[in-house]
Structure formats: C-alpha cells, structure tokens
Write a protein that holds these residues in place. Structure first.
Motif, PDB file in Angstrom:
ATOM      1  N   THR A 107     -17.173  -3.131   1.989  1.00  0.00           N
ATOM      2  CA  THR A 107     -18.230  -1.159   1.391  1.00  0.00           C
ATOM      3  C   THR A 107     -16.648  -1.064   1.360  1.00  0.00           C
ATOM      4  O   THR A 107     -16.302   0.078   0.674  1.00  0.00           O
ATOM      5  N   PHE A 108     -15.336  -1.208   1.826  1.00  0.00           N
ATOM      6  CA  PHE A 108     -14.665  -0.247   1.517  1.00  0.00           C
ATOM      7  C   PHE A 108     -13.702  -1.053   0.014  1.00  0.00           C
ATOM      8  O   PHE A 108     -13.834   0.019  -0.545  1.00  0.00           O
ATOM      9  N   ALA A 109     -13.798  -1.573  -0.452  1.00  0.00           N
ATOM     10  CA  ALA A 109     -13.885  -2.218  -1.431  1.00  0.00           C
ATOM     11  C   ALA A 109     -15.103  -1.835  -2.528  1.00  0.00           C
ATOM     12  O   ALA A 109     -14.347  -1.597  -4.116  1.00  0.00           O
ATOM     13  N   PHE A 110     -16.532  -1.830  -2.320  1.00  0.00           N
ATOM     14  CA  PHE A 110     -17.293  -1.170  -3.475  1.00  0.00           C
ATOM     15  C   PHE A 110     -16.638   0.457  -3.808  1.00  0.00           C
ATOM     16  O   PHE A 110     -17.416   1.190  -4.438  1.00  0.00           O
ATOM     17  N   ALA A 111     -16.262   1.151  -2.048  1.00  0.00           N
ATOM     18  CA  ALA A 111     -15.751   2.761  -2.237  1.00  0.00           C
ATOM     19  C   ALA A 111     -14.475   2.517  -2.453  1.00  0.00           C
ATOM     20  O   ALA A 111     -14.281   3.875  -3.421  1.00  0.00           O
ATOM     21  N   GLY A 112     -13.831   1.846  -3.085  1.00  0.00           N
ATOM     22  CA  GLY A 112     -12.573   1.961  -3.460  1.00  0.00           C
ATOM     23  C   GLY A 112     -13.443   1.595  -5.577  1.00  0.00           C
ATOM     24  O   GLY A 112     -12.534   2.766  -5.250  1.00  0.00           O
ATOM     25  N   VAL A 113     -13.353   0.582  -5.612  1.00  0.00           N
ATOM     26  CA  VAL A 113     -14.540   1.183  -6.907  1.00  0.00           C
ATOM     27  C   VAL A 113     -14.855   2.433  -7.643  1.00  0.00           C
ATOM     28  O   VAL A 113     -14.283   2.997  -8.588  1.00  0.00           O
ATOM     29  N   LEU A 114     -15.520   2.539  -6.660  1.00  0.00           N
ATOM     30  CA  LEU A 114     -15.863   4.338  -7.326  1.00  0.00           C
ATOM     31  C   LEU A 114     -15.397   5.290  -6.632  1.00  0.00           C
ATOM     32  O   LEU A 114     -15.532   5.940  -7.787  1.00  0.00           O
ATOM     33  N   LEU A 164      -3.923   0.502   5.830  1.00  0.00           N
ATOM     34  CA  LEU A 164      -3.243   1.263   5.306  1.00  0.00           C
ATOM     35  C   LEU A 164      -2.461  -0.335   3.756  1.00  0.00           C
ATOM     36  O   LEU A 164      -2.900   0.443   2.884  1.00  0.00           O
ATOM     37  N   LEU A 165      -2.569  -1.363   4.791  1.00  0.00           N
ATOM     38  CA  LEU A 165      -2.455  -2.252   3.297  1.00  0.00           C
ATOM     39  C   LEU A 165      -2.761  -2.791   2.450  1.00  0.00           C
ATOM     40  O   LEU A 165      -2.758  -2.487   1.487  1.00  0.00           O
ATOM     41  N   ALA A 166      -3.791  -2.581   3.046  1.00  0.00           N
ATOM     42  CA  ALA A 166      -4.925  -2.812   2.466  1.00  0.00           C
ATOM     43  C   ALA A 166      -5.279  -1.903   1.323  1.00  0.00           C
ATOM     44  O   ALA A 166      -5.938  -3.050  -0.008  1.00  0.00           O
ATOM     45  N   THR A 167      -6.041  -0.381   1.324  1.00  0.00           N
ATOM     46  CA  THR A 167      -5.605   0.390   0.528  1.00  0.00           C
ATOM     47  C   THR A 167      -4.857   0.225  -0.487  1.00  0.00           C
ATOM     48  O   THR A 167      -5.227   0.757  -1.529  1.00  0.00           O
ATOM     49  N   ILE A 168      -3.486  -0.010   0.064  1.00  0.00           N
ATOM     50  CA  ILE A 168      -2.144   0.430  -0.370  1.00  0.00           C
ATOM     51  C   ILE A 168      -2.564  -0.727  -1.972  1.00  0.00           C
ATOM     52  O   ILE A 168      -2.628  -0.546  -3.305  1.00  0.00           O
ATOM     53  N   GLY A 169      -3.584  -2.027  -1.415  1.00  0.00           N
ATOM     54  CA  GLY A 169      -3.401  -3.355  -2.515  1.00  0.00           C
ATOM     55  C   GLY A 169      -4.638  -2.600  -3.514  1.00  0.00           C
ATOM     56  O   GLY A 169      -4.532  -2.659  -4.394  1.00  0.00           O
ATOM     57  N   PHE A 170      -5.216  -1.930  -2.870  1.00  0.00           N
ATOM     58  CA  PHE A 170      -6.671  -1.912  -4.254  1.00  0.00           C
ATOM     59  C   PHE A 170      -5.592  -0.494  -5.139  1.00  0.00           C
ATOM     60  O   PHE A 170      -6.630  -0.772  -6.387  1.00  0.00           O
ATOM     61  N   VAL A 171      -5.715   0.768  -4.001  1.00  0.00           N
ATOM     62  CA  VAL A 171      -5.134   1.460  -5.849  1.00  0.00           C
ATOM     63  C   VAL A 171      -3.734   1.350  -6.954  1.00  0.00           C
ATOM     64  O   VAL A 171      -4.253   1.749  -7.473  1.00  0.00           O
ATOM     65  N   SER A 172      -2.871   0.336  -5.774  1.00  0.00           N
ATOM     66  CA  SER A 172      -2.476  -0.518  -6.879  1.00  0.00           C
ATOM     67  C   SER A 172      -2.173  -1.122  -7.728  1.00  0.00           C
ATOM     68  O   SER A 172      -2.005  -0.378  -9.162  1.00  0.00           O
ATOM     69  N   ILE A 195     -10.089  19.110  -3.837  1.00  0.00           N
ATOM     70  CA  ILE A 195     -10.351  19.874  -2.380  1.00  0.00           C
ATOM     71  C   ILE A 195     -11.255  21.312  -3.080  1.00  0.00           C
ATOM     72  O   ILE A 195     -11.933  21.574  -1.989  1.00  0.00           O
ATOM     73  N   ARG A 196     -11.400  21.256  -4.606  1.00  0.00           N
ATOM     74  CA  ARG A 196     -12.345  22.452  -5.101  1.00  0.00           C
ATOM     75  C   ARG A 196     -13.550  22.142  -4.948  1.00  0.00           C
ATOM     76  O   ARG A 196     -14.371  22.514  -4.720  1.00  0.00           O
ATOM     77  N   THR A 197     -13.153  20.670  -5.904  1.00  0.00           N
ATOM     78  CA  THR A 197     -14.768  20.221  -5.773  1.00  0.00           C
ATOM     79  C   THR A 197     -15.305  19.203  -5.067  1.00  0.00           C
ATOM     80  O   THR A 197     -16.306  19.099  -4.582  1.00  0.00           O
ATOM     81  N   LYS A 198     -14.925  18.750  -4.034  1.00  0.00           N
ATOM     82  CA  LYS A 198     -14.730  17.662  -3.715  1.00  0.00           C
ATOM     83  C   LYS A 198     -16.037  16.874  -3.245  1.00  0.00           C
ATOM     84  O   LYS A 198     -16.484  16.007  -3.242  1.00  0.00           O
ATOM     85  N   GLU A 199     -15.787  16.585  -5.224  1.00  0.00           N
ATOM     86  CA  GLU A 199     -16.267  15.136  -5.715  1.00  0.00           C
ATOM     87  C   GLU A 199     -16.072  13.677  -5.089  1.00  0.00           C
ATOM     88  O   GLU A 199     -17.137  13.490  -4.852  1.00  0.00           O
ATOM     89  N   ILE A 200     -14.833  13.506  -4.954  1.00  0.00           N
ATOM     90  CA  ILE A 200     -14.889  12.040  -5.013  1.00  0.00           C
ATOM     91  C   ILE A 200     -15.698  12.363  -3.025  1.00  0.00           C
ATOM     92  O   ILE A 200     -15.976  10.884  -2.574  1.00  0.00           O
ATOM     93  N   ILE A 201     -14.516  12.545  -2.483  1.00  0.00           N
ATOM     94  CA  ILE A 201     -14.302  11.806  -1.033  1.00  0.00           C
ATOM     95  C   ILE A 201     -15.969  12.388  -0.742  1.00  0.00           C
ATOM     96  O   ILE A 201     -16.267  11.582   0.149  1.00  0.00           O
ATOM     97  N   SER A 202     -17.275  13.271  -0.413  1.00  0.00           N
ATOM     98  CA  SER A 202     -18.062  13.288  -0.182  1.00  0.00           C
ATOM     99  C   SER A 202     -18.476  12.424  -0.965  1.00  0.00           C
ATOM    100  O   SER A 202     -19.409  11.983   0.019  1.00  0.00           O
ATOM    101  N   SER A 203     -18.974  12.186  -1.885  1.00  0.00           N
ATOM    102  CA  SER A 203     -20.233  11.413  -2.912  1.00  0.00           C
ATOM    103  C   SER A 203     -19.535  10.051  -2.148  1.00  0.00           C
ATOM    104  O   SER A 203     -20.897   9.544  -1.844  1.00  0.00           O
ATOM    105  N   VAL A 204     -18.063   9.745  -1.892  1.00  0.00           N
ATOM    106  CA  VAL A 204     -18.101   7.891  -1.575  1.00  0.00           C
ATOM    107  C   VAL A 204     -18.321   7.986  -0.280  1.00  0.00           C
ATOM    108  O   VAL A 204     -18.652   6.948   0.265  1.00  0.00           O
ATOM    109  N   LEU A 205     -18.277   8.982   0.558  1.00  0.00           N
ATOM    110  CA  LEU A 205     -18.268   8.956   1.952  1.00  0.00           C
ATOM    111  C   LEU A 205     -19.827   8.521   2.418  1.00  0.00           C
ATOM    112  O   LEU A 205     -20.520   7.306   2.625  1.00  0.00           O
ATOM    113  N   VAL A 206     -21.066   9.414   1.023  1.00  0.00           N
ATOM    114  CA  VAL A 206     -22.465   9.020   1.664  1.00  0.00           C
ATOM    115  C   VAL A 206     -22.140   7.594   1.215  1.00  0.00           C
ATOM    116  O   VAL A 206     -23.121   6.817   1.694  1.00  0.00           O
TER     117      VAL A 206
END
Lengths: 217, 223
Positions: free
Chosen positions: B61-68, B137-145, B19-30
């Motif tokens: 797209t989501f797989a690459f974003a996940g890696v990042l 939701l299911l796929a994202t849980i798989g990615f982060v696990s 929340i303070r840096t907004k590093e991950i969400i902003s850069s990954v969104l771009v």
C-alpha cells in the motif's frame, strides 16, 4: 579485422567448452546430468553482471563528457546484457524444474536476477518514452547508474530474505578440479563471445545513428 | 547554512501549496484506504491469515501510495511552468532536489501517520509501536530518495504516470523486502536485535541513494 579473430576464437573455445562439459566433466552425484546447466548458467550470470558494469561505466562517462560514443557503448552493453540476463533466468528455471520440482522458485539469486532484468527493461522504456534523443540518453544513463549501484543491495536483501543457493555451496571449495576447469573454459568462451557480440552491436548502433542522420537532415 | 535556507524555502513552497490545495494528501489517503480494503477482499481475511499477510499489505500500500504522491510532486510544477521558474532561481540544482525530496518526505510521513492508525483499527494489529515508526521512517526516506529523482525524470517523458512506477518499483525492492520482513518481526513482538539486519539494509539504501540522487539530479532537469 580484429572482429573476425574474436569470432573464430569464441567459436573454437565454445567447441572446447562443449566437449569439456559433455565429455570430460564428471556427472554430479546428487543432481545427475542436470547439473551440466551449471556450466551455462554461471557464464550467463557473469556476463549479465559484466554488461551492467559496462553500462554503469559508460553511463558515468556519458554524463561527464556528453560524448555520444559512451552512450553507444552503454546502450549496446545494456541490450546484450538484457539478452544474457534473460538467458540466465531461462537456464535457471530449467535447472529449478528437476532440482526443486517447480519452474520458478523465489530463490535469492533468481529473484535478484529478475529484479535486475526489470530495472534494465526500464532502461529501454525511459529511452523510448523520451522525445529528444540526447535527453533519452541522459535519462537512460541515470537509470544505468542507479540500477548498477542497486545490485549489491538487492543481492544482500534477497539473500537474507531466502535461504542458500546450491551455487554458493558449490563454490565453497566443493567443486571437483575437472568441473572447475570446465567452468573456467566455459566462462572464457562466453566472455570472448560476449566481446564479439558487443563490438558487433556497437558498430551496428553506429550505422543506425548514421542512417538516422541521413534520413533526418 | 545558506544551503539549508534555500532548501527550506523550496520545501516551504511545496508545503504551502499543499496546505492550500490539499491535493496530494487527501487524494493519496483515499487511495491508501481503498487499497487496504481491496487487499482485505483479496485475502478473504480471517485473523490468522491477516497476521501473516498484514506486513505485505502495509508496504504494498505504501509503495503504491508513494508512486502516486511522488508523481504529483512534479506534474503540477511541469504543467504550470513552475519548473522553469525553479531552474531560473539562483540556486543549485542539488538544492531543488533536497527541497523537493524533503517536501515529499513530509507528505508521505503525514499520510503514513494517518494510515497507520487506520490500519491498526481495521486489522486489529499492534501497528503503532516505536519499532514500526522507525521502520516506516527509514523506508519512507528510501522511497523519496530515489523517488524524487525518478519523478523529476518521469515528468520529462511522454508517458509520465507510467514511467515512474516502472522505474521506481524495481529499484526500491530492497526497501520493500526490508520493511516487510522487519514489520513481520516487529508485529510478532520480536526484540530490536532481531530487526537490526533489516533496518541496516534499509538505512544503507537510504544513505547510498540520497548521495547518488543528489549527485545525478542536476542532469535530469538540465536544459
């Protein structure tokens, strides 16, 4: 000198298997002589799986005990397994050319094998990118465990994703007895050859580690 | 209850720093937006082709974003010596895994929640449906696990940014296949019953790898 027994046994069995493949097993009706690759491809696939099972068991034991011998086993099996996986891919693609007219098709088992190949490539990458030897072994063990558990899920996903494999049809009771015998002998021959190569690789790895120790200290 | 209290503390730490840096969400969104635009050129999109390739674009797209974003979840920890601090905490290593995993899950879901409407808007596809949300939701849980496990591993190697995708992408192949196929069916307006086998595969992957990662994670960050 158990290793020399394994060597001669595998040589003898391989000669018998070669004779059975080309002299005894009948030529398949629809695919013709090309189908002979089958007797080579199935053992390659089997040995790839056997290797990765060995990697899996070795990795678990290494994480549990931290005894280097388990890492040596897993490492050697992964290396030999990678070779057999490559051979399975190559023989699969040689088979695909006359049967489907293309070198590569995204057929479920070929696809699953390719994914496996990539996972075990990562097994070696992780190791080479880690500074300390023991840390690299731990990381590789984790990849070995995760990779093996992934195999059935990958197989299931790729099978659902694409159609059936000719192999699956052959296994559904459609294999003539002489063909089955040839396949079994070929499987046995390659499995003995595999255990010979694996033992060889393990002793080589032991020597490598010995030399590294002498150089380093 | 004590376990979850500790887990939430770690997740909250990550959320607060995000929340303070907004590093991950902003850069990954771009990054996500860029990948979508580039795929658009790659397929010289007309409506019909787009319908065919959209699920693939979405999940690539989501797989690459996940890696990042997974990479970013451990790199700052390592650089600023925070990982040592975490390991000094009187909590089990498993707690660290679950905490970090939930943090990454939260960030990925936020990114997807913003990216999915953009996708709907840019490709004129009904991506926003209960079916798509379930798949995501299911796929994202798989990615982060597995992703959290591999990210912690990769950060301890010499080539951090390189090791994660090489490990992560082949292992999550079943999730990607399942998500792409399920999305294809969902976008074609098929009923839930057609989706169940794909959702089942992803769910099985999630459960298996949450357990496996939980069990082996302590070995990754041991000294």
């Amino acid at each position: 000198m158990k290793r020399s027994i394994l060597f001669w046994l595998s040589l003898a069995l391989l000669v018998v298997a070669l004779y059975l493949i080309f002299g005894y097993a009948p030529i398949e009706q629809t695919m013709g002589i090309v189908q002979k690759i089958f007797y080579l491809m199935v053992p390659m696939g089997w040995l790839a799986l056997l290797s990765f099972l060995t990697v899996f068991v070795g990795s678990i034991l290494y994480l549990k005990t931290k005894a280097p011998k388990w890492d040596i086993l897993a490492y050697s099996a992964a290396e030999v397994g990678l070779v057999f996986t490559t051979l399975a891919l190559v023989s699969g693609s040689i088979w695909a050319k006359p049967v489907w007219g293309v070198w590569w098709t995204w057929e479920p088992r070929l696809t699953a094998t390719l994914v496996l190949w990539l996972i075990y490539l990562a097994y070696f990458m992780v190791r080479s990118f880690t500074a300390e030897e023991s840390r690299g072994a731990t990381f590789a063990a984790i990849v070995g465990i995760v990779g093996f558990i992934d195999i059935p899920i990958i197989a299931l996903a790729t099978t659902l994703w694409r159609g059936m494999h000719p192999g699956a049809v052959i296994f559904k009771g459609g294999l003539a007895p002489p063909m089955l015998l040839t396949l079994l002998v070929s499987l046995a021959a390659f499995t003995v050859l595999y255990s010979f190569i694996l033992r060889q690789r393990i002793s080589l790895r032991n020597d490598e580690i010995e030399i590294k120790k002498m150089k380093g200290l | 209850m004590r376990f979850w209290g500790k887990v939430i503390t770690i997740t909250w730490k990550d959320t607060l720093s995000e929340i303070r840096t907004k590093e991950i969400i902003s850069s990954v969104l771009v990054f996500t937006l860029l990948v979508i635009v580039i795929f658009n050129f790659a397929f010289a999109a007309n409506r019909e082709i787009m319908k065919l390739v959209a699920p693939g674009i979405l999940w690539a797209t989501f797989a690459f974003a996940g890696v990042l974003s997974l990479n970013r979840s451990f790199v700052p920890e390592k650089e600023q010596g925070c990982l040592e601090g975490l390991m000094l905490c009187p909590v089990g290593r498993e707690v660290i895994y679950v905490g970090k995993m939930l943090g990454s899950l939260l960030f990925m879901l936020v990114i997807e929640m913003i990216a999915l409407p953009i996708f709907t808007f840019l490709f004129n596809l009904p991506v926003l449906s209960l079916q798509m949300v379930t798949i995501a939701l299911l796929a994202t849980i798989g990615f982060v696990s597995v992703g959290t496990l591999f990210a912690a591993l990769a950060v301890n190697t010499k080539a951090r940014e390189l090791v994660l995708p090489v490990l992560f992408l082949p292992v999550v192949v079943p999730v990607i296949i399942g998500a792409v196929e399920a999305s294809r069916l969902a976008l074609a307006g098929e009923p839930w019953s057609r989706l169940t086998s794909w959702l089942g595969i992803i769910a099985a992957f999630d459960v298996i790898f949450l357990v496996v990662s939980y069990l082996v994670f302590p070995f990754v960050i041991e000294e």
